[in-house]
Design an enzyme around this catalytic site. Structure first.
Site, PDB file in Angstrom:
ATOM      1  CE1 TYR A 144      -3.599  -0.826  -5.126  1.00  0.00           C
ATOM      2  CE2 TYR A 144      -4.342  -3.108  -5.273  1.00  0.00           C
ATOM      3  CZ  TYR A 144      -4.023  -1.996  -4.509  1.00  0.00           C
ATOM      4  OH  TYR A 144      -4.114  -2.056  -3.149  1.00  0.00           O
TER       5      TYR A 144
ATOM      6  CE1 TYR B 233      -5.267   1.921   3.714  1.00  0.00           C
ATOM      7  CE2 TYR B 233      -3.534   1.153   5.169  1.00  0.00           C
ATOM      8  CZ  TYR B 233      -4.047   1.320   3.901  1.00  0.00           C
ATOM      9  OH  TYR B 233      -3.333   0.913   2.829  1.00  0.00           O
TER      10      TYR B 233
ATOM     11  CE  LYS C 278      -3.813   0.948  -1.566  1.00  0.00           C
ATOM     12  NZ  LYS C 278      -4.406   0.384  -0.347  1.00  0.00           N
TER      13      LYS C 278
ATOM     14  CB  VAL D 201      -0.399  -5.477   4.097  1.00  0.00           C
ATOM     15  CG1 VAL D 201       0.124  -6.171   2.855  1.00  0.00           C
ATOM     16  CG2 VAL D 201      -1.194  -6.390   4.955  1.00  0.00           C
TER      17      VAL D 201
ATOM     18  CB  SER E 152      -0.916   0.026   1.223  1.00  0.00           C
ATOM     19  OG  SER E 152      -2.077  -0.694   0.955  1.00  0.00           O
TER      20      SER E 152
HETATM   21  O1  DON Z   1      -4.552  -4.510  -2.341  1.00  0.00           O
HETATM   22  C1  DON Z   1      -4.114  -5.070  -1.336  1.00  0.00           C
HETATM   23  O2  DON Z   1      -4.844  -5.595  -0.514  1.00  0.00           O
HETATM   24  C2  DON Z   1      -2.612  -5.104  -1.147  1.00  0.00           C
HETATM   25  N1  DON Z   1      -1.935  -5.147  -2.393  1.00  0.00           N
HETATM   26  C3  DON Z   1      -2.136  -3.900  -0.388  1.00  0.00           C
HETATM   27  C4  DON Z   1      -2.665  -3.863   1.002  1.00  0.00           C
HETATM   28  C5  DON Z   1      -1.922  -3.024   1.956  1.00  0.00           C
HETATM   29  O3  DON Z   1      -0.729  -2.896   1.981  1.00  0.00           O
HETATM   30  C6  DON Z   1      -2.785  -2.421   2.967  1.00  0.00           C
HETATM   31  N2  DON Z   1      -2.011  -2.112   4.089  1.00  0.00           N
HETATM   32  N3  DON Z   1      -2.103  -1.826   5.130  1.00  0.00           N
END
Ligand code: DON
Length: 343
Positions: free
Chosen positions: A208, A260, A85, A278, A82
């Site tokens: 993505y 978040y 992003k 994550v 994430s």
């Molecule tokens: O889209 C997703 O779920 C993952 N590629 C990224 C999620 C993520 O890193 C959220 N983090 N806290």
């Protein structure tokens, strides 16, 4: 619509970091203090991520001067997830201007989980902000490129310019997430149904998913963040990546939505715009000063790295980075003779 920032020349809020030795000492101390904290659990919802060694821990501080302080496993590569992003958002704002992106993607917190479907429904299909999956998909769809392959290449080269080195795709992570990301595909189709994505939604998810699978280390995160702290110029390579205005807008979005539904708590405790992923990375940015990149895979229930959060909180305080902190001018310098405070 003309905004104040179009009409008034911009002042910048800066300040400076302590001397090099002191920053080095505090980075070491941040690592030593929290390296034995075993709280939290590694993410498993993308199957391959469960295989990481949970004991890994890297802390890096990159200064806008180009100085870089590294402690622990700062060269261990993990998928950026994430955190991408934030930087794709900056690239898209650079391309289209922030008003177009604001209208299309939004800048407000949803108050719901990063992969929420109901948040899209509750807001008539508006993704609300670029740091949740819906908004990130809508943002990635705006990347320049005549084909999906070109969009992906632009993501990769754009993020590489932030990092100051060529970033590569982690094929294993990409395949693992591609095989299990039904929810992101559903979100992309939902956005399409609301007219928020013009392109093929599954191709957008693919770009993505690749962007999330780019490999970075804690040092990359710090340098990428320091580029946002340095008005868009990578302080290590000297290359301009985005404009100063794009940095300001990106940091504002990170402050309100980067962590978040814990963004308010993070800002209250740490006082820095930041983004987590994550896999256990966090980048926190101190405008005009530098950035902190941390990596440690064990996450708290909100999905933020436990050691990363502690180390960033410690460094924010010890290095004087909290953007809301001030000292009374009169107490520090004295009120000049003959000048009185008005009641
Ligand atoms: O889209 C997703 O779920 C993952 N590629 C990224 C999620 C993520 O890193 C959220 N983090 N806290």
């Amino acid at each position: 619509m003309k905004t104040v920032s179009d009409e008034v020349e911009q002042e910048v809020s800066t300040g400076s970091l302590p001397a090099w030795d002191r920053v080095e000492e505090l980075a070491r101390s941040a690592h030593a203090r929290f390296r034995h904290d075993d709280e939290g659990a590694v993410a498993t919802y993308i199957p391959v991520l469960a295989e990481v060694d949970p004991a890994l821990f890297g802390v890096c501080v990159a200064e806008v001067s180009g100085a870089v302080h590294e402690v622990g496993e700062t060269s261990y590569e993990f998928s950026v997830q994430s955190i991408s992003k934030a930087f794709v958002y900056a690239l898209v704002c650079e391309e289209h201007g922030h008003e177009v992106v604001r209208e299309r993607v939004g800048v407000d917190n949803t108050g719901l989980a990063f992969n929420s479907v109901i948040a899209v429904e509750l807001n008539d299909g508006h993704p609300m902000n670029p740091m949740v999956n819906a908004g990130a998909l809508a943002t990635t769809a705006l990347m320049p490129g005549a084909s999906f392959a070109e969009q992906w290449e632009n993501v990769r080269t754009g993020l590489s310019r932030f990092a100051g080195r060529q970033l590569e795709l982690d094929g294993e992570v990409y395949r693992s997430e591609s095989a299990t990301n039904a929810r992101n595909k559903a979100i992309a189709r939902l956005l399409q149904s609301y007219g928020r994505i013009d392109l093929d939604p599954l191709e957008v998810v693919d770009v993505y998913t690749r962007q999330c699978a780019l490999r970075v280390d804690a040092r990359d995160l710090a340098v990428m963040g320091a580029t946002l702290a340095d008005g868009g110029v990578n302080p290590v390579t000297g290359e301009r990546v985005v404009s100063a205005q794009v940095c300001r807008d990106t940091l504002a979005v990170l402050a309100s939505t980067g962590m978040y539904e814990r963004s308010g708590e993070w800002l209250f405790e740490i006082g820095l715009p930041a983004k987590s992923g994550v896999t256990g990375g966090i980048v926190a940015i101190a405008p005009g000063k530098g950035a902190i990149g941390t990596f440690s895979p064990r996450l708290d229930p909100a999905g933020n790295s436990v050691r990363g959060r502690h180390a960033t909180a410690y460094l924010s305080r010890a290095l004087g980075l909290n953007i809301f902190a001030s000292a009374a001018q009169a107490a520090a310098t004295g009120v000049p003779d003959g000048v009185e405070h008005s009641a």
